[in-house]
Design a protein around this motif. Structure first.
Motif, PDB file in Angstrom:
ATOM      1  N   ALA A 322      33.106  48.280  25.506  1.00  8.23           N
ATOM      2  CA  ALA A 322      33.200  46.824  25.541  1.00  8.23           C
ATOM      3  C   ALA A 322      34.537  46.353  24.981  1.00  8.23           C
ATOM      4  CB  ALA A 322      32.042  46.203  24.758  1.00  8.23           C
ATOM      5  N   PHE A 323      34.965  46.956  23.871  1.00  7.84           N
ATOM      6  CA  PHE A 323      36.228  46.535  23.255  1.00  7.84           C
ATOM      7  C   PHE A 323      37.418  46.896  24.128  1.00  7.84           C
ATOM      8  CE2 PHE A 323      39.924  47.063  20.562  1.00  7.84           C
ATOM      9  CZ  PHE A 323      39.889  45.923  19.764  1.00  7.84           C
ATOM     10  N   ILE A 324      37.480  48.142  24.559  1.00  4.46           N
ATOM     11  CA  ILE A 324      38.630  48.600  25.351  1.00  4.46           C
ATOM     12  C   ILE A 324      38.697  47.859  26.681  1.00  4.46           C
ATOM     13  CG2 ILE A 324      39.642  50.594  26.520  1.00  4.46           C
ATOM     14  CD1 ILE A 324      38.342  52.304  24.253  1.00  4.46           C
ATOM     15  N   ALA A 325      37.562  47.691  27.355  1.00  3.87           N
ATOM     16  CA  ALA A 325      37.548  46.980  28.626  1.00  3.87           C
ATOM     17  C   ALA A 325      37.974  45.525  28.463  1.00  3.87           C
ATOM     18  CB  ALA A 325      36.156  47.054  29.252  1.00  3.87           C
ATOM     19  N   SER A 326      37.523  44.890  27.380  1.00  2.00           N
ATOM     20  CA  SER A 326      37.915  43.494  27.130  1.00  2.00           C
ATOM     21  C   SER A 326      39.425  43.368  26.986  1.00  2.00           C
ATOM     22  CB  SER A 326      37.222  42.968  25.868  1.00  2.00           C
ATOM     23  OG  SER A 326      35.832  42.896  26.041  1.00  2.00           O
ATOM     24  N   TYR A 327      40.014  44.258  26.204  1.00  2.00           N
ATOM     25  CA  TYR A 327      41.450  44.175  25.960  1.00  2.00           C
ATOM     26  C   TYR A 327      42.246  44.556  27.204  1.00  2.00           C
ATOM     27  CZ  TYR A 327      41.502  42.982  21.021  1.00  2.00           C
ATOM     28  OH  TYR A 327      41.411  42.309  19.828  1.00  2.00           O
ATOM     29  N   LEU A 328      41.811  45.578  27.916  1.00  3.44           N
ATOM     30  CA  LEU A 328      42.550  45.983  29.114  1.00  3.44           C
ATOM     31  C   LEU A 328      42.488  44.905  30.190  1.00  3.44           C
ATOM     32  CD1 LEU A 328      41.687  49.784  29.503  1.00  3.44           C
ATOM     33  CD2 LEU A 328      43.842  48.759  28.747  1.00  3.44           C
ATOM     34  N   CYS A 329      41.333  44.305  30.373  1.00  2.00           N
ATOM     35  CA  CYS A 329      41.212  43.237  31.375  1.00  2.00           C
ATOM     36  C   CYS A 329      42.109  42.057  31.027  1.00  2.00           C
ATOM     37  CB  CYS A 329      39.765  42.780  31.493  1.00  2.00           C
ATOM     38  SG  CYS A 329      38.694  43.964  32.310  1.00  2.00           S
ATOM     39  N   ASP A 330      42.230  41.775  29.734  1.00  2.00           N
ATOM     40  CA  ASP A 330      43.088  40.679  29.310  1.00  2.00           C
ATOM     41  C   ASP A 330      44.564  41.041  29.469  1.00  2.00           C
ATOM     42  OD1 ASP A 330      43.669  38.127  28.094  1.00  2.00           O
ATOM     43  OD2 ASP A 330      44.173  39.228  26.271  1.00  2.00           O
ATOM     44  N   LEU A 331      44.937  42.237  29.043  1.00  2.00           N
ATOM     45  CA  LEU A 331      46.333  42.646  29.099  1.00  2.00           C
ATOM     46  C   LEU A 331      46.807  42.883  30.531  1.00  2.00           C
ATOM     47  CD1 LEU A 331      46.326  45.109  26.068  1.00  2.00           C
ATOM     48  CD2 LEU A 331      47.442  42.871  26.140  1.00  2.00           C
ATOM     49  N   LEU A 332      45.905  43.413  31.386  1.00  2.00           N
ATOM     50  CA  LEU A 332      46.269  43.727  32.773  1.00  2.00           C
ATOM     51  C   LEU A 332      45.898  42.633  33.756  1.00  2.00           C
ATOM     52  CD1 LEU A 332      45.146  47.481  32.806  1.00  2.00           C
ATOM     53  CD2 LEU A 332      47.446  46.566  32.398  1.00  2.00           C
ATOM     54  N   LYS A 333      45.309  41.556  33.235  1.00  2.00           N
ATOM     55  CA  LYS A 333      44.928  40.403  34.081  1.00  2.00           C
ATOM     56  C   LYS A 333      43.944  40.816  35.189  1.00  2.00           C
ATOM     57  CE  LYS A 333      47.829  38.070  31.620  1.00  2.00           C
ATOM     58  NZ  LYS A 333      47.320  37.261  30.498  1.00  2.00           N
ATOM     59  N   ILE A 334      42.933  41.579  34.802  1.00  2.00           N
ATOM     60  CA  ILE A 334      41.884  41.980  35.745  1.00  2.00           C
ATOM     61  C   ILE A 334      40.693  41.042  35.574  1.00  2.00           C
ATOM     62  CG2 ILE A 334      40.282  43.818  36.419  1.00  2.00           C
ATOM     63  CD1 ILE A 334      42.305  45.819  35.325  1.00  2.00           C
ATOM     64  N   ASN A 335      40.243  40.442  36.658  1.00  2.00           N
ATOM     65  CA  ASN A 335      39.135  39.494  36.599  1.00  2.00           C
ATOM     66  C   ASN A 335      37.827  40.183  36.989  1.00  2.00           C
ATOM     67  OD1 ASN A 335      37.500  37.256  36.514  1.00  2.00           O
ATOM     68  ND2 ASN A 335      38.182  36.453  38.504  1.00  2.00           N
ATOM     69  N   LEU A 336      37.090  40.646  35.994  1.00  2.00           N
ATOM     70  CA  LEU A 336      35.812  41.296  36.275  1.00  2.00           C
ATOM     71  C   LEU A 336      34.681  40.304  36.496  1.00  2.00           C
ATOM     72  CD1 LEU A 336      35.680  44.427  33.922  1.00  2.00           C
ATOM     73  CD2 LEU A 336      36.051  44.333  36.380  1.00  2.00           C
ATOM     74  N   ASN A 337      34.998  39.008  36.447  1.00  2.00           N
ATOM     75  CA  ASN A 337      33.981  38.013  36.766  1.00  2.00           C
ATOM     76  C   ASN A 337      33.845  37.809  38.274  1.00  2.00           C
ATOM     77  OD1 ASN A 337      33.449  37.571  34.054  1.00  2.00           O
ATOM     78  ND2 ASN A 337      35.027  35.993  33.887  1.00  2.00           N
ATOM     79  N   ALA A 338      34.796  38.322  39.036  1.00  2.00           N
ATOM     80  CA  ALA A 338      34.707  38.279  40.496  1.00  2.00           C
ATOM     81  C   ALA A 338      33.901  39.468  40.982  1.00  2.00           C
ATOM     82  CB  ALA A 338      36.100  38.295  41.114  1.00  2.00           C
ATOM     83  N   VAL A 339      33.177  39.279  42.074  1.00  2.00           N
ATOM     84  CA  VAL A 339      32.177  40.256  42.470  1.00  2.00           C
ATOM     85  C   VAL A 339      32.782  41.586  42.907  1.00  2.00           C
ATOM     86  CG1 VAL A 339      31.999  39.547  44.894  1.00  2.00           C
ATOM     87  CG2 VAL A 339      30.024  40.530  43.731  1.00  2.00           C
ATOM     88  N   ARG A 340      33.906  41.593  43.632  1.00  2.00           N
ATOM     89  CA  ARG A 340      34.454  42.853  44.147  1.00  2.00           C
ATOM     90  C   ARG A 340      34.929  43.779  43.039  1.00  2.00           C
ATOM     91  NH1 ARG A 340      37.732  41.327  49.760  1.00  2.00           N
ATOM     92  NH2 ARG A 340      35.854  40.699  50.953  1.00  2.00           N
ATOM     93  N   PRO A 341      35.784  43.309  42.124  1.00  2.00           N
ATOM     94  CA  PRO A 341      36.177  44.210  41.035  1.00  2.00           C
ATOM     95  C   PRO A 341      34.991  44.599  40.153  1.00  2.00           C
ATOM     96  CG  PRO A 341      37.068  42.000  40.695  1.00  2.00           C
ATOM     97  CD  PRO A 341      36.539  42.031  42.076  1.00  2.00           C
ATOM     98  N   LEU A 342      34.019  43.698  40.010  1.00  2.00           N
ATOM     99  CA  LEU A 342      32.852  44.025  39.200  1.00  2.00           C
ATOM    100  C   LEU A 342      32.020  45.126  39.853  1.00  2.00           C
ATOM    101  CD1 LEU A 342      31.053  43.464  36.757  1.00  2.00           C
ATOM    102  CD2 LEU A 342      29.886  41.709  38.098  1.00  2.00           C
ATOM    103  N   LEU A 343      31.838  45.050  41.172  1.00  5.85           N
ATOM    104  CA  LEU A 343      31.092  46.090  41.879  1.00  5.85           C
ATOM    105  C   LEU A 343      31.812  47.436  41.788  1.00  5.85           C
ATOM    106  CD1 LEU A 343      29.772  44.305  45.104  1.00  5.85           C
ATOM    107  CD2 LEU A 343      28.431  45.163  43.174  1.00  5.85           C
ATOM    108  N   GLY A 344      33.123  47.412  41.936  1.00  2.00           N
ATOM    109  CA  GLY A 344      33.894  48.653  41.816  1.00  2.00           C
ATOM    110  C   GLY A 344      33.763  49.260  40.436  1.00  2.00           C
ATOM    111  N   ALA A 345      33.853  48.407  39.403  1.00  2.00           N
ATOM    112  CA  ALA A 345      33.722  48.900  38.031  1.00  2.00           C
ATOM    113  C   ALA A 345      32.306  49.409  37.769  1.00  2.00           C
ATOM    114  CB  ALA A 345      34.075  47.786  37.048  1.00  2.00           C
ATOM    115  N   THR A 346      31.304  48.740  38.361  1.00  2.00           N
ATOM    116  CA  THR A 346      29.914  49.181  38.188  1.00  2.00           C
ATOM    117  C   THR A 346      29.709  50.573  38.766  1.00  2.00           C
ATOM    118  OG1 THR A 346      29.118  46.892  38.269  1.00  2.00           O
ATOM    119  CG2 THR A 346      27.509  48.643  38.693  1.00  2.00           C
ATOM    120  N   LEU A 347      30.275  50.819  39.940  1.00  2.00           N
ATOM    121  CA  LEU A 347      30.161  52.144  40.551  1.00  2.00           C
ATOM    122  C   LEU A 347      30.816  53.210  39.671  1.00  2.00           C
ATOM    123  CD1 LEU A 347      30.843  51.298  44.307  1.00  2.00           C
ATOM    124  CD2 LEU A 347      28.652  51.928  43.257  1.00  2.00           C
TER     125      LEU A 347
END
Length: 542
Positions: A322-347
């Motif tokens: 949770a911590f690492i993903a939060s920081y990486l998403c913020d630093l790399l500007k990855i939006n995991l609230n959108a369905v496509r990146p979220l589905l990819g991350a879930t897989l």
């Protein structure tokens, strides 16, 4: 595109579904007899029958571990399967507590959802049976959930009520297992110290500590004086488990996951500090970092103080993720609230933790694609050696789980075991001494078949000096051994069921078996419900 993003109540619904649905899976399957589960059953049965810990029986642990199993025994009856139902409840509690902590810390919905999935797959999904090394962490998580909610409450009354709830559950954690619970309490003090520094609410820390000790006094004083002897804080006859070399060997010699996470967390913090010079003033972010590093430190210590089974401490994965993903998403500007990146991350997460679910799916794969064994059958044939047969199994006593059967005795419903065990219990039930004595029979059951107390039935012995379980040096001591030895010599018991496990150090006192051989008649023996089947249950009568 807004309908495909995580907004409103959608994350909560999905997270709740993940937590509840995977927790309910055990209700629809059957189980092999679990090693050491006799201890969970015995404590729950005694408490649900109205016995008082440290008055009617002694234990080096507090009774926190048995609270939920005892409640489920009262609701569903003292069956082994009721323990599974209790664990379902504990798994749901743990999942929602973990989710609440992340929500209090402001973790974005996409990362929070993935973290909940990691938590369930990595920690709770395969925990079908209640065990104190797991329950201690469940109570800790619930306590931390209340504590973190109190940090961000604007109402003083509400804040203190939340802190009181936190103090209660942290005490239950201590009262389940001293090591995990003690570290949970120390972490709470650390978080309170920083939060007080950040908010200038200096009373919060002493108020919480005061609440904790008041709860402790209320829970402990009625249990004295037996509590002082039985509850292990390193005093004789107990022994301390703290050895400096054990910690250094384990942490520096292994712990690769924990050390790897520490490095990644440190890099994330360094990048954030470089990006924001006043990071130390970002209360939620600093608390999140302290929580993650604190959990990793707790896990490193817990694997030494609670060394069996070896995966007790894997609760740390979800916090680190949770911590690492939060920081990486913020630093790399990855939006995991959108369905496509979220589905990819879930897989990717499901693939990462495939080990927890593949053993169930793999059973069907094995049937669809059965392995073909090729071996030498005569001249001209090559001998085939592969990963399935490079080690020759010469253990002729082992009974594979595929050959285990169900017992006809109701307390063991939905639980399968070696056929030898099931038939051996039937023979015990058919013994003349059991049929003639009925409820008045005096039984010493030093075996893992504790539910026989309901199946026969017989009345359990009680007393402030009577141990809950019989592991010499852990659950009982020389004083209790001397008492049992004298009772055997006096032929106090009509029936004694003794488990001989030669590979385990006095799991049941070896010295007592020698006395049984002299003063009682052995009338039967059969396999104990263990895997591998390396223990024998012996039956003795006067």
């Amino acid at each position: 595109m807004s309908i495909f993003s995580l907004k409103g109540q959608r994350p909560a619904i999905v997270e709740s579904f993940i937590i509840i649905a995977l927790a309910l899976v055990p209700l629809f399957v059957t189980f092999p007899y679990r090693v050491n589960i006799f201890l969970s059953w015995e404590g729950a049965y005694r408490i649900s029958s109205g016995q008082i810990p440290f008055k009617d029986f002694g234990s080096p642990l507090g009774y926190g571990f048995w609270i939920f199993p005892a409640i489920f025994f009262k609701i569903f009856g003292p069956e082994m399967i009721s323990l599974v139902k209790a664990q379902v409840c504990l798994n749901i509690m743990a999942g929602f507590a973990f989710r609440s902590i992340l929500k209090s810390l402001g973790v974005q919905p996409g990362v929070r959802l993935l973290s909940v999935l990691v938590f369930v797959l990595s920690y709770s999904f395969f925990n079908f049976w209640p065990w104190y090394n797991h329950t201690v962490i469940v109570f800790e998580l619930v306590g931390l959930a209340f504590l973190f909610r109190s940090f961000f409450s604007d109402s003083r009354i509400r804040r203190y009520l939340l802190m009181l709830a936190a103090a209660f559950f942290i005490f239950l954690s201590v009262f389940t297992k001293q090591d995990g619970g003690g570290m949970a309490f120390m972490l709470c003090l650390l978080f309170l110290a920083y939060n007080s520094f950040s908010t200038r609410r200096w009373l919060d820390l002493p108020v919480f500590a005061g609440m904790f000790f008041v709860v402790a006094l209320i829970m402990i004083l009625p249990l004295m004086p037996g509590f002082g002897y039985w509850w292990n804080h390193g005093q004789p006859p107990h022994s301390s488990r703290l050895a400096f070399n054990d910690f250094t060997d384990e942490i520096f010699g292994s712990s690769s996951w924990i050390k790897g996470y520490v490095v990644l967390v440190a890099l994330c913090i360094a990048a954030k500090i470089k990006q924001e010079g006043n990071w130390i003033r970002q209360r939620k972010e600093v608390l999140f970092a302290l929580l993650t590093l604190g959990i990793l430190g707790e896990a490193a210590i817990f694997q030494v103080t609670s060394y069996t089974p070896p995966d007790n401490n894997i609760f740390f994965h979800s916090f680190a993720f949770a911590f690492i993903a939060s920081y990486l998403c913020d630093l790399l500007k990855i939006n995991l609230n959108a369905v496509r990146p979220l589905l990819g991350a879930t897989l990717l997460v499901v693939f990462w933790w495939s080990g927890t679910w593949w053993k169930y799916v793999g059973r069907f794969a094995d049937r669809l694609f059965p392995a073909t064994e090729v071996a030498a059958t005569g001249p001209g044939h090559e001998n085939v050696v592969n990963r399935h047969n490079y080690i020759l199994d010469k253990d002729t006593t082992d009974v594979p789980v595929s050959a285990w059967v169900f017992s006809s005795l109701r307390p063991f419903r939905k639980i399968y075991m070696p056929s030898s065990t099931a038939k051996g219990m039937d023979r015990i039930m058919a013994l003349p001494v059991v049929a003639e004595k009925k409820a008045d029979i005096k039984v010493l059951n030093m075996s893992e078949l504790t539910p026989l107390a309901v199946a026969m039935p017989y009345k359990l012995e009680t007393g402030p000096d009577y141990p809950l379980w019989y592991h010499l040096g852990v659950g009982m001591f020389n004083r209790q051994l001397a008492t049992f030895t004298q009772k055997v010599r006096d032929h106090h018991y009509d029936l004694i069921i003794y488990e001989y496990a030669p590979g385990l150090n006095n799991f049941y006192p070896f010295a007592l078996r020698d006395e049984l051989k002299q003063h009682y008649h052995q009338v039967d023996s059969f396999l104990a419900p263990r895997r591998p089947t390396n223990a024998i249950i012996e039956v003795y009568v006067k």
